[in-house]
Design an enzyme around this catalytic site. Structure first.
Site, PDB file in Angstrom:
ATOM      1  N   GLU A 102      16.318  49.198  27.583  1.00 39.53           N
ATOM      2  CA  GLU A 102      17.724  49.405  27.284  1.00 39.53           C
ATOM      3  C   GLU A 102      17.875  50.241  26.023  1.00 39.53           C
ATOM      4  O   GLU A 102      17.100  50.104  25.070  1.00 39.53           O
ATOM      5  CB  GLU A 102      18.423  48.046  27.116  1.00 39.53           C
ATOM      6  CG  GLU A 102      18.302  47.174  28.363  1.00 39.53           C
ATOM      7  CD  GLU A 102      18.875  45.779  28.178  1.00 39.53           C
ATOM      8  OE1 GLU A 102      19.380  45.488  27.074  1.00 39.53           O
ATOM      9  OE2 GLU A 102      18.810  44.995  29.133  1.00 39.53           O
ATOM     10  N   CYS A 122       8.229  42.797  23.480  1.00 39.55           N
ATOM     11  CA  CYS A 122       7.719  42.799  22.108  1.00 39.55           C
ATOM     12  C   CYS A 122       6.729  41.654  21.951  1.00 39.55           C
ATOM     13  O   CYS A 122       6.923  40.572  22.512  1.00 39.55           O
ATOM     14  CB  CYS A 122       8.863  42.640  21.103  1.00 39.55           C
ATOM     15  SG  CYS A 122       8.354  42.818  19.370  1.00 39.55           S
ATOM     16  N   CYS A 126       9.414  37.108  16.924  1.00 37.92           N
ATOM     17  CA  CYS A 126      10.415  36.701  15.935  1.00 37.92           C
ATOM     18  C   CYS A 126      11.318  35.648  16.573  1.00 37.92           C
ATOM     19  O   CYS A 126      11.831  35.835  17.677  1.00 37.92           O
ATOM     20  CB  CYS A 126      11.225  37.906  15.468  1.00 37.92           C
ATOM     21  SG  CYS A 126      10.219  39.149  14.612  1.00 37.92           S
ATOM     22  N   CYS A 129      15.085  36.386  17.996  1.00 43.05           N
ATOM     23  CA  CYS A 129      15.307  37.595  18.791  1.00 43.05           C
ATOM     24  C   CYS A 129      15.067  37.310  20.266  1.00 43.05           C
ATOM     25  O   CYS A 129      14.003  36.809  20.643  1.00 43.05           O
ATOM     26  CB  CYS A 129      14.384  38.713  18.314  1.00 43.05           C
ATOM     27  SG  CYS A 129      14.585  40.262  19.218  1.00 43.05           S
ATOM     28  N   GLY A 171      10.984  46.204  20.985  1.00 48.05           N
ATOM     29  CA  GLY A 171       9.635  46.521  20.558  1.00 48.05           C
ATOM     30  C   GLY A 171       9.482  46.793  19.077  1.00 48.05           C
ATOM     31  O   GLY A 171      10.459  46.961  18.345  1.00 48.05           O
ATOM     32  N   CYS A 345      22.588  43.475  18.241  1.00 44.57           N
ATOM     33  CA  CYS A 345      21.260  43.316  17.645  1.00 44.57           C
ATOM     34  C   CYS A 345      20.624  42.007  18.087  1.00 44.57           C
ATOM     35  O   CYS A 345      21.238  40.945  17.995  1.00 44.57           O
ATOM     36  CB  CYS A 345      21.388  43.349  16.124  1.00 44.57           C
ATOM     37  SG  CYS A 345      19.820  43.186  15.258  1.00 44.57           S
TER      38      CYS A 345
END
Length: 366
Positions: A102, A122, A126, A129, A171, A345
């Protein structure tokens, strides 16, 4: 120079989107042509959006036929476009038979900022996320990275331009070093997109050796996903901190901007209710960044299903920002954009094949 590995599903033809200027010049030399042909082809591909060699009228028919035989211009396939009520646009792009990524356009006063992905998924895990939840599948090629800009630019009206690019999508860019660097060179090439180095920003969670490598080959703008003022908390939020703790990361940031401190590193800090948003966290952050040329971008947390976190209250964010500003730190609070289309985000997830079982455990060697 990007050596342009041939994508797995095309055994013979080179995807010319994989080539930065040096790679394109070398490609033409191998064909027995002059290197200046690279500039012509870059303009056709990136500025005019042409993928049909037959339309490239300043190239001879013979050369066009040769290009058709040995190469192609193949951007990612656009499979979905969504528009938010606030004007944000998200494009979902198919990069191979099973994977999608995306990319998000954020229009604002006088600028169009494109948020670009560098990997499918990724590996850094984290905790706040949603992209981390899906695991890691593979790196994107240069063509798949610059192809996001190619698709976005040519979906806009003719009078509109992408003015800024942020490598803040899916990523960790520094774990796809060569392809990311080649893509940023195309972003800044006058015969491609012509962006200045200040308008191209790479955001990293802190891969210190790769950050030092980046300083040797580029000076694009740098953002760091910090999110905590001490190692104990950052180890929990950003696990790569256990390998590259804050002290090492900040030292690398200072090396990146150099001794003259003419530029500042943007430190991103997601605001998590009751986790990292207390007054003592703000004061600790002031002390931490007191000797680093920096500015801070506070990011209201964007929720996703089954997340353990909540966003800090607006009043808490405002007080946190005021503490930083009173200490002389340039501080902004990011506007939440595109939440209604999962484009904010931390919300990008794409589509990853067998996401939970194929998590990639990278050996982060020096």
């Amino acid at each position: 120079m990007n050596s342009a590995p041939v994508p797995a599903d095309t055994e013979t033809r080179v995807n010319l989107l994989d080539l930065d200027r040096e790679g394109m010049e070398a490609f033409f030399v191998r064909l027995g042509e002059k290197p200046f042909r690279a500039s012509q082809l870059l303009q056709w591909i990136h500025q005019r959006g042409v993928t049909d060699f037959g339309l490239m009228t300043n190239l001879s028919k013979t050369l066009r036929s040769r290009l058709e035989a040995v190469s192609e211009i193949r951007p990612p396939e656009l499979v979905l476009e969504q528009r938010s009520a606030d004007g944000t646009r998200k494009w979902v792009l198919q990069v191979d038979a099973v994977n999608r990524v995306e990319t998000v356009l954020i229009p604002d006063e006088g600028r169009n900022t494109l948020c670009v992905s560098s990997q499918v998924g990724c590996s850094l895990e984290c905790s706040f996320c949603s992209t981390a939840r899906q695991g890691f599948n593979r790196n994107l090629t240069t063509a798949e990275i610059i192809g996001q800009l190619w698709v976005a630019q040519h979906r806009l009206d003719e009078e509109q331009r992408i003015s800024n690019v942020v490598l803040m999508g899916m990523g960790e860019p520094l774990l796809n070093f060569g392809n990311v660097v080649a893509a940023t060179r195309l972003m800044m090439d006058d015969f491609a997109y012509g962006l200045s180095k200040r308008r191209v920003t790479l955001s990293t969670s802190g891969i210190v050796p790769a950050l030092d490598r980046l300083a040797e080959v580029s000076d694009i703008s740098l953002a760091v996903s910090l999110h905590a003022p001490d190692d104990t908390l950052r180890n929990e939020l950003v696990p790569i901190n256990r390998k590259y703790p804050i002290r090492e990361l900040l030292a690398a940031c200072k090396r990146y901007v150099g001794t003259e401190n003419r530029r500042k590193v943007t430190f991103e800090y997601v605001m998590l209710d009751g986790v990292n948003d207390r007054p003592e966290h703000a004061r600790a952050l002031v002390r931490l960044l007191s000797h680093v040329p920096s500015k801070v971008n506070l990011i209201p947390f964007n929720p996703f299903p089954n997340s353990a976190y909540r966003c800090s209250h607006p009043e808490t964010i405002a007080r946190f920002a005021q503490t930083l500003q009173d200490a002389g730190l340039i501080t902004t609070t990011r506007k939440t954009r595109g939440r209604d289309i999962d484009a904010a985000c931390g919300q990008l997830v794409g589509k990853v094949n067998d996401r939970s079982r194929r998590q990639f455990r990278l050996h982060l060697a020096h």
